[in-house]
Write an enzyme that holds these catalytic residues in place. Sequence first.
Site, PDB file in Angstrom:
ATOM      1  N   HIS A  29      27.832 -44.565  91.912  1.00  0.00           N
ATOM      2  CA  HIS A  29      26.339 -44.667  92.427  1.00  0.00           C
ATOM      3  C   HIS A  29      25.874 -46.323  92.256  1.00  0.00           C
ATOM      4  O   HIS A  29      26.342 -46.704  91.274  1.00  0.00           O
ATOM      5  CB  HIS A  29      25.332 -43.853  91.636  1.00  0.00           C
ATOM      6  CG  HIS A  29      25.081 -42.563  92.113  1.00  0.00           C
ATOM      7  ND1 HIS A  29      24.654 -41.710  91.036  1.00  0.00           N
ATOM      8  CD2 HIS A  29      25.274 -41.946  93.220  1.00  0.00           C
ATOM      9  CE1 HIS A  29      24.657 -40.527  91.756  1.00  0.00           C
ATOM     10  NE2 HIS A  29      25.049 -40.560  92.982  1.00  0.00           N
TER      11      HIS A  29
ATOM     12  N   ASP B  15      22.008 -31.730  85.112  1.00  0.00           N
ATOM     13  CA  ASP B  15      22.100 -33.081  85.586  1.00  0.00           C
ATOM     14  C   ASP B  15      20.690 -33.449  86.044  1.00  0.00           C
ATOM     15  O   ASP B  15      20.460 -34.616  86.636  1.00  0.00           O
ATOM     16  CB  ASP B  15      23.014 -33.214  86.460  1.00  0.00           C
ATOM     17  CG  ASP B  15      24.526 -33.202  85.876  1.00  0.00           C
ATOM     18  OD1 ASP B  15      24.671 -33.543  84.748  1.00  0.00           O
ATOM     19  OD2 ASP B  15      25.516 -33.223  86.780  1.00  0.00           O
TER      20      ASP B  15
ATOM     21  N   ARG C 254      29.772 -41.175  96.852  1.00  0.00           N
ATOM     22  CA  ARG C 254      28.409 -40.168  96.874  1.00  0.00           C
ATOM     23  C   ARG C 254      28.087 -40.184  98.296  1.00  0.00           C
ATOM     24  O   ARG C 254      28.288 -39.445  99.153  1.00  0.00           O
ATOM     25  CB  ARG C 254      27.610 -39.880  95.742  1.00  0.00           C
ATOM     26  CG  ARG C 254      28.230 -40.033  94.402  1.00  0.00           C
ATOM     27  CD  ARG C 254      28.544 -38.620  94.020  1.00  0.00           C
ATOM     28  NE  ARG C 254      29.424 -38.272  93.005  1.00  0.00           N
ATOM     29  CZ  ARG C 254      28.543 -38.157  91.714  1.00  0.00           C
ATOM     30  NH1 ARG C 254      27.444 -37.875  91.962  1.00  0.00           N
ATOM     31  NH2 ARG C 254      29.223 -37.695  90.553  1.00  0.00           N
TER      32      ARG C 254
ATOM     33  N   CYS D 268      19.487 -43.953  85.803  1.00  0.00           N
ATOM     34  CA  CYS D 268      19.839 -42.911  86.269  1.00  0.00           C
ATOM     35  C   CYS D 268      18.617 -41.620  86.013  1.00  0.00           C
ATOM     36  O   CYS D 268      18.591 -40.728  86.406  1.00  0.00           O
ATOM     37  CB  CYS D 268      21.122 -42.357  85.529  1.00  0.00           C
ATOM     38  SG  CYS D 268      22.477 -42.961  86.231  1.00  0.00           S
TER      39      CYS D 268
ATOM     40  N   ARG E 228      25.319 -29.624  92.064  1.00  0.00           N
ATOM     41  CA  ARG E 228      23.832 -30.602  91.794  1.00  0.00           C
ATOM     42  C   ARG E 228      22.938 -30.086  93.049  1.00  0.00           C
ATOM     43  O   ARG E 228      21.965 -30.480  92.938  1.00  0.00           O
ATOM     44  CB  ARG E 228      24.046 -32.067  91.897  1.00  0.00           C
ATOM     45  CG  ARG E 228      24.804 -32.640  90.588  1.00  0.00           C
ATOM     46  CD  ARG E 228      24.525 -33.781  90.270  1.00  0.00           C
ATOM     47  NE  ARG E 228      23.177 -34.247  90.013  1.00  0.00           N
ATOM     48  CZ  ARG E 228      22.572 -35.297  89.900  1.00  0.00           C
ATOM     49  NH1 ARG E 228      23.311 -36.344  89.716  1.00  0.00           N
ATOM     50  NH2 ARG E 228      21.344 -35.479  89.304  1.00  0.00           N
TER      51      ARG E 228
END
Length: 281
Positions: A171, A72, A142, A274, A97
Amino acid sequence: MTITASRTAHRRRYLMCRPDHFTVRYSINPWMVPSRPTDTGRAVRQWQALYDAYVALGHEVELIDQVPDLPDMVYTANGGFVIGGRAYVPSFRYAERRPESAFFARWFAEHGFEVVEPAEVNEGEGDFLLVGDTILAGTGFRSTGDSHREVGEVFDREVLSLTLTDPRFYHLDTALTVLDPVEGPDAVEHATIAYLPSAFDATSRGILQERYPDAIRVADLDGDAFGLNAASDGLHVFVSPRATGFAAQLAERGYRPVPVDLSELLLGGGGIKCCTLELRG
């Protein structure tokens, strides 16, 4: 009412990560289905098309190497939030992550940025977007609300907190796009953003309506196509080719849509924005 204006492209500096090790082997958002096959070569080709589009239009793109066990990392927007050469690095919610943070912090330090380590859970520019001199900050899935206070203190900026309610738009940068990325007194005061109303709670919709009455409100169909996960230089808007309604809205306002297909990377829950972290010197 349609509002047209003369738009100006502003040269941007971005951080990207070539997805040489892209795959989906865990699920931390609704888009990620590990049983669904992924094509790393296709992901690289699509990513390269975005990189090439930025460079062709005069933007500077820096690169961070992808760590093999961190697929990611390609979603560099989550690698920090940068204003004035200061980099507020992430503290990821999910364990998968968390190791990325050290690699992004090292890159920033090696490239002359002042690194600020967080105390609160935050996922960088995925949940923090700069509009003029105001930070729009997302929460709900998040980044935590405490990170909104922290980011405001780090950068001494006004922060507007917005709550996301649809897990597909986990997000802020999946549900809201900054169309005029200019800071200070020259920042455009109206029509500076586009957003997906259905992704936010009622209070947040009220805040956006009051602060940005001329914003582009995007239909659910274009939101579902990840159309809001876009990047803009003030004239050119790099956008999913499937978000045709949004592209038409942009053209009506004087922007120039630049379609870039990142459908393979969407299998990991990320699109154009992203994969793009703004480096504000």
